[in-house]
Write an enzyme that holds these catalytic residues in place. Sequence first.
Site, PDB file in Angstrom:
ATOM      1  N   ASP A   1      -2.794  -7.610  -0.246  1.00  0.00           N
ATOM      2  CA  ASP A   1      -1.501  -7.585   0.453  1.00  0.00           C
ATOM      3  C   ASP A   1      -1.483  -8.487   1.678  1.00  0.00           C
ATOM      4  OD1 ASP A   1      -3.345  -5.932   1.712  1.00  0.00           O
ATOM      5  OD2 ASP A   1      -1.815  -4.575   2.506  1.00  0.00           O
TER       6      ASP A   1
ATOM      7  N   LYS B   1       0.828  -1.201   0.000  1.00  0.00           N
ATOM      8  CA  LYS B   1       0.000   0.000   0.000  1.00  0.00           C
ATOM      9  C   LYS B   1       0.865   1.254   0.000  1.00  0.00           C
ATOM     10  CE  LYS B   1      -4.004  -2.092   0.238  1.00  0.00           C
ATOM     11  NZ  LYS B   1      -4.725  -2.382   1.477  1.00  0.00           N
TER      12      LYS B   1
ATOM     13  N   LYS C   1       0.796   5.032   9.058  1.00  0.00           N
ATOM     14  CA  LYS C   1       0.676   3.611   8.729  1.00  0.00           C
ATOM     15  C   LYS C   1       1.236   3.319   7.342  1.00  0.00           C
ATOM     16  CE  LYS C   1      -3.801   3.166   9.605  1.00  0.00           C
ATOM     17  NZ  LYS C   1      -5.120   2.493   9.679  1.00  0.00           N
ATOM     18  N   TYR C   2       1.262   4.370   6.474  1.00  0.00           N
ATOM     19  CA  TYR C   2       1.626   4.119   5.076  1.00  0.00           C
ATOM     20  C   TYR C   2       2.839   4.911   4.600  1.00  0.00           C
ATOM     21  CZ  TYR C   2      -3.160   2.532   5.524  1.00  0.00           C
ATOM     22  OH  TYR C   2      -4.300   1.913   5.973  1.00  0.00           O
TER      23      TYR C   2
ATOM     24  N   GLU D   1      -6.901  -5.991  21.105  1.00  0.00           N
ATOM     25  CA  GLU D   1      -7.436  -4.908  20.286  1.00  0.00           C
ATOM     26  C   GLU D   1      -8.666  -5.400  19.533  1.00  0.00           C
ATOM     27  OE1 GLU D   1      -7.196  -2.316  16.372  1.00  0.00           O
ATOM     28  OE2 GLU D   1      -6.972  -4.461  16.544  1.00  0.00           O
TER      29      GLU D   1
ATOM     30  N   ASP E   1      -3.368  -7.591  17.744  1.00  0.00           N
ATOM     31  CA  ASP E   1      -4.163  -6.948  16.704  1.00  0.00           C
ATOM     32  C   ASP E   1      -5.346  -7.846  16.328  1.00  0.00           C
ATOM     33  OD1 ASP E   1      -4.095  -4.669  14.708  1.00  0.00           O
ATOM     34  OD2 ASP E   1      -4.158  -6.384  13.327  1.00  0.00           O
ATOM     35  N   ASN E   2      -6.547  -7.285  16.348  1.00  0.00           N
ATOM     36  CA  ASN E   2      -7.739  -8.005  15.873  1.00  0.00           C
ATOM     37  C   ASN E   2      -7.873  -9.444  16.381  1.00  0.00           C
ATOM     38  OD1 ASN E   2      -9.055  -6.071  14.373  1.00  0.00           O
ATOM     39  ND2 ASN E   2      -7.855  -6.485  12.522  1.00  0.00           N
TER      40      ASN E   2
END
Lengths: 665, 665
Positions: free
Chosen positions: A347, A252, A525-526, A414, A385-386
């Site tokens: 991705d 990304k 983040k990117y 999270e 994460d998640n």
Amino acid sequence: MMNADRPFYIGNVQPAVDGGKYPIKREVGDRLKVTATVFRDGHGRTRAFLKLRKKYLGGDWTESEMRCTNDGLSEWAGSVLLPDNALYEYTIAAFTDLYQTWLQDTTKKSKAGGDIASELIEGLALLKRTRDKMPTEGDKVFLNYIFSRLEQARTNDEKLHIHGDGELIQIVARNPLRDDQTLLEPPLEVMVDRVKARFAAWYEFFPRSQGHDPNRSATFRECIQRLPEIKGMGFDVVYLPPIHPIGFTARKGPNNSLHAGPNDPGCPYAIGNHQGGHMAVEPGLGTLDDFRAFERACREMDMEVALDFAINCSPDHPYVAQHPEWFFKRPDGTIKYAENPPKKYEDIYPLNFNAPDGAWRQLWEEMRNIILFWAHMGVRIFRVDNPHTKPVPFWQWLIQSVQKENPDILFLSEAFTRPPMMQALAKVGFTQSYTYFTWRNFKHEIQEYFTELTQSPASEYMRGNLFPNTPDILPRILQEGGRPAFLSRFVLAATLGSVYGIYSGYELAENVAVPGKEEYLHSEKYQFKVWDWSRPGNLKEYIQRVNWIRRENPALHHARTLRFHKCNNESILFYGKVSPDRRNIILIVVNLDPFHNQGGDIQIPLEDIGLRPGEHFELHELITGNRFLLQDSHFYVNIEFHNPAWIFRVERWDQREQTFDTFSM
Amino acid sequence: MMNADRPFYIGNVQPAVDGGKYPIKREVGDRLKVTATVFRDGHGRTRAFLKLRKKYLGGDWTESEMRCTNDGLSEWAGSVLLPDNALYEYTIAAFTDLYQTWLQDTTKKSKAGGDIASELIEGLALLKRTRDKMPTEGDKVFLNYIFSRLEQARTNDEKLHIHGDGELIQIVARNPLRDDQTLLEPPLEVMVDRVKARFAAWYEFFPRSQGHDPNRSATFRECIQRLPEIKGMGFDVVYLPPIHPIGFTARKGPNNSLHAGPNDPGCPYAIGNHQGGHMAVEPGLGTLDDFRAFERACREMDMEVALDFAINCSPDHPYVAQHPEWFFKRPDGTIKYAENPPKKYEDIYPLNFNAPDGAWRQLWEEMRNIILFWAHMGVRIFRVDNPHTKPVPFWQWLIQSVQKENPDILFLSEAFTRPPMMQALAKVGFTQSYTYFTWRNFKHEIQEYFTELTQSPASEYMRGNLFPNTPDILPRILQEGGRPAFLSRFVLAATLGSVYGIYSGYELAENVAVPGKEEYLHSEKYQFKVWDWSRPGNLKEYIQRVNWIRRENPALHHARTLRFHKCNNESILFYGKVSPDRRNIILIVVNLDPFHNQGGDIQIPLEDIGLRPGEHFELHELITGNRFLLQDSHFYVNIEFHNPAWIFRVERWDQREQTFDTFSM
């Protein structure tokens, strides 16, 4: 067949999660308070003990005597100190106090004029049995002395009098016969975490954005330069998003664009490339040694590193080649990327936690190895994460098996998802959970949500870690409310719960969003970013002050003591906390309106905080240092929006002339 | 290791007693309604089933599909009919609906313009797997037909359309793949009693006082003569205090005097002499055959006998000689009588339920044999005297092991003791319990107590059997309130719960007490009595009427549907019940003041009973036959104390011209 030797009913044991199916949570140094209904048939005198032992070390039970708090309802209560960071078992043992029962009945009969000769023979037999089981020679000697006195006694009355000897009663009470001891089975469990599970201030940053060159990744060595500032603001956990090599396939670009340029660093949540996967360090950040130096530097400043555990594999992750069986496959044998039509996440390859033919076992173990690897590098906190997109039983297994050997390792869930999933993750082992705090901005909803978090059964197993912002969430209140909102939301995060965190940029009141969204514009983040950490309007001093107030006031080290109080203005939130020893009393008023000053009457809960009506007291406001002398529960506050929170320490004003030594000299 | 194949979380299952530690209670023909939190990670479609099987017969599980009632909270609900009198297990199974999940995802992708060729291969594979597991040839044939249609289809759209065929979906839904089926373990339990456990009217009498000669015991043959009258009043359980030989040692005389005359019959609760113990019949009453004739006569009139199970042994009981090891002994080897200084109960030897050297096992089994003996004689209901003075685990064992083979045997616990003991006895197996009803006379206390009995968690396992009087209790309200109190207390007993009883003499408004006590003067417990069962002022017709109303109105067959409604007079109690099918609606007003007429506004809960505001309805008073036409929720009642209760049946008044066939002719 039920057993005649265990006649007690032991029930309604509190606290317990789902009747003991999952552990409750506490922290080192807490007293565990337990209540239960305990009784048997008949009128014998009962004794009950709260028992505690470490689950995994097979140690002995320690005991703490309980007391009857309501005879009519057979309610008993007890408490025990939780000394170490470990998973403990606790249970209740009850038995008849044979000697006291005998003494009471015999005394009653004697007073009513009955012949107690037969009873005295029974009493003597009880004492002899007691002596024979005593571990201590001194106690035995004392009982033998009593026996000789009983032998010499001439009348039954005299003998009964000897039986009631105070020291004898104490010695027998210390060495009770437990003929009918009944144990609550199975025992309940309490996970005793270290205090940092409950009380900590987190600071999250992207290590690659901690430098000065916008065209390359900052390194861990550069991150070390940032630590004094973070420490200076009063934080004690430094939390890093994933630090691993980032995939190239479908990488990304800035602002989550589908196509990255050749120099774009990609999103750290798309983990893995030819340079390694979850156990490797992104070369742009440095080497594993550099990470270790960073971790060491944090530790030397009395801070800890929290790492992100994001189970996302880029198509370039080494697992894809080494363990294709761990992924979901199409009928043609190719591996599936994640998708939610019409969106494609090319991705990311999701892992299959129920991979066929038992392959899932290897996968689960590999996930645990990742945790253990970083634990070996010094990391004792993982932000997951998640977790709600992976099976709940997987987490239960992973956390249990990691904490069995490493009870100090903490896991933050999270999961911004439906309440039952968040609760289930907390029940099966997550130390902490993200919360809906980020979206609770108004008085009614804050009161309702935090009453649930801190007073409901969920408070026994779920600790909220409050973030006013995250890399994924720049909430509308901060976008619109600006600096006043950053101040008030910070105080709320730092004081409604006891563990909280901010994502870096918060201290700069950074609030430029992708229009109409909760996403940061030009999100870290990117892309690489360079920040001016001292830019005008920053909140650093305010944060430092509030973190200092947190540290200095034990009331703010706890969450479950939160209580909301009354204020007649819907824009003013009024709440407080009292320390476990009740000596530190904090009251907080927050103007929730970032646009206007707000005034209102607050009603100070004198009784709750241990003040008598009419007693003088001082409210010492700890941010500004202002002091107010009061005698009444009513107090009018007028809170300007640019200084939206007052944190009062209640101080008794009970000096009198008698207080001083000189008075009675 | 946790299992990847069972990823569902199934929790918060209701109803359950103490998280499933004890069975809930229901009756034959009930629908068991169960709610739970059910979910797994990810976005697959879930199916959940409520499963039921008999515990002891190892039968197959039956299934009933649950439905999601709140998606955001993952709440599911289902229900199942409880067909037989047995202990059942129930649990929940959840799994992903693979075909519907696939169909939904593929349709979404297709609509978004994606290529679904790969998905179609997966869908076909799912269907083939489904076919291979199908038990029914017809279903397999249908699937093969679908496969041939799919083969002929030319486009992916066409194929997807075939996959969505309505009949196909139904057949697949009937034969789901259950790859990730997760079962709630261990299962919960529900004791399904016969309906008489919940709905019955008991009549208690001393058989020896049913004759005409005050100088001798009446016999069972004479008792048979009494049955038509009891049946005529509408009772269906005839409950007898102990019918066994009575001890001679320290026999009690009239009015509990310590010395009996030579012709005094003694108290039937001091059981056992040389003529036998708990399995024998007192010769004055007749023989065992006479008892069997009595039991048969009851059964022929559609009534049942309930026997008293009083574990009291007189010093003359055969056990004393045969099993001295079952009793408490003094140091000199003699057996202890019961005492509570200064009181001595020399006519009773208590049994030791933890008799040493394992002797208790024989004792426990002998107690069970007593139950099984009388069960063999046709008795299926036992009223247990003072169960709270024996160990709770003893009752758990006894009732479980008796009901395992004889689930129709009912046990009523006569424990007037502290709430936790009463609840524990109900939890471990007692079918019914005596209550504090006898002492609840005022509006507030009746509402509070019956709300607890019928709405609290205790209502899942504890059924109150309401007695306004017993041989031990002539309450003050009846002593002072006379006939009006007898009427109102009768209606309360008969309608607040669903199972109730009276002790004979109640129908005669007999209320002469030992002065200052709750004891009957010249109690039947200690002497023969002869009654005039038709003496003036008797309540027999009233009782008959109320029992008829109970039978005819299904709403009154249940207890847990009780709801209290509003009345602005503290002496008027207003409550109601609705039948499970909601077609029978009963509202009751009772003047609790036995001395004065009372008037007040009652507020009819239109919505609760299914009436629209403004709808016409009729209140049909079933004792007097009076009818009232109403349209409003407010209704003024004026209740005379000598007719203190009104029982309304609510009848809709919804006839219109359109209701009749002729209208549209």
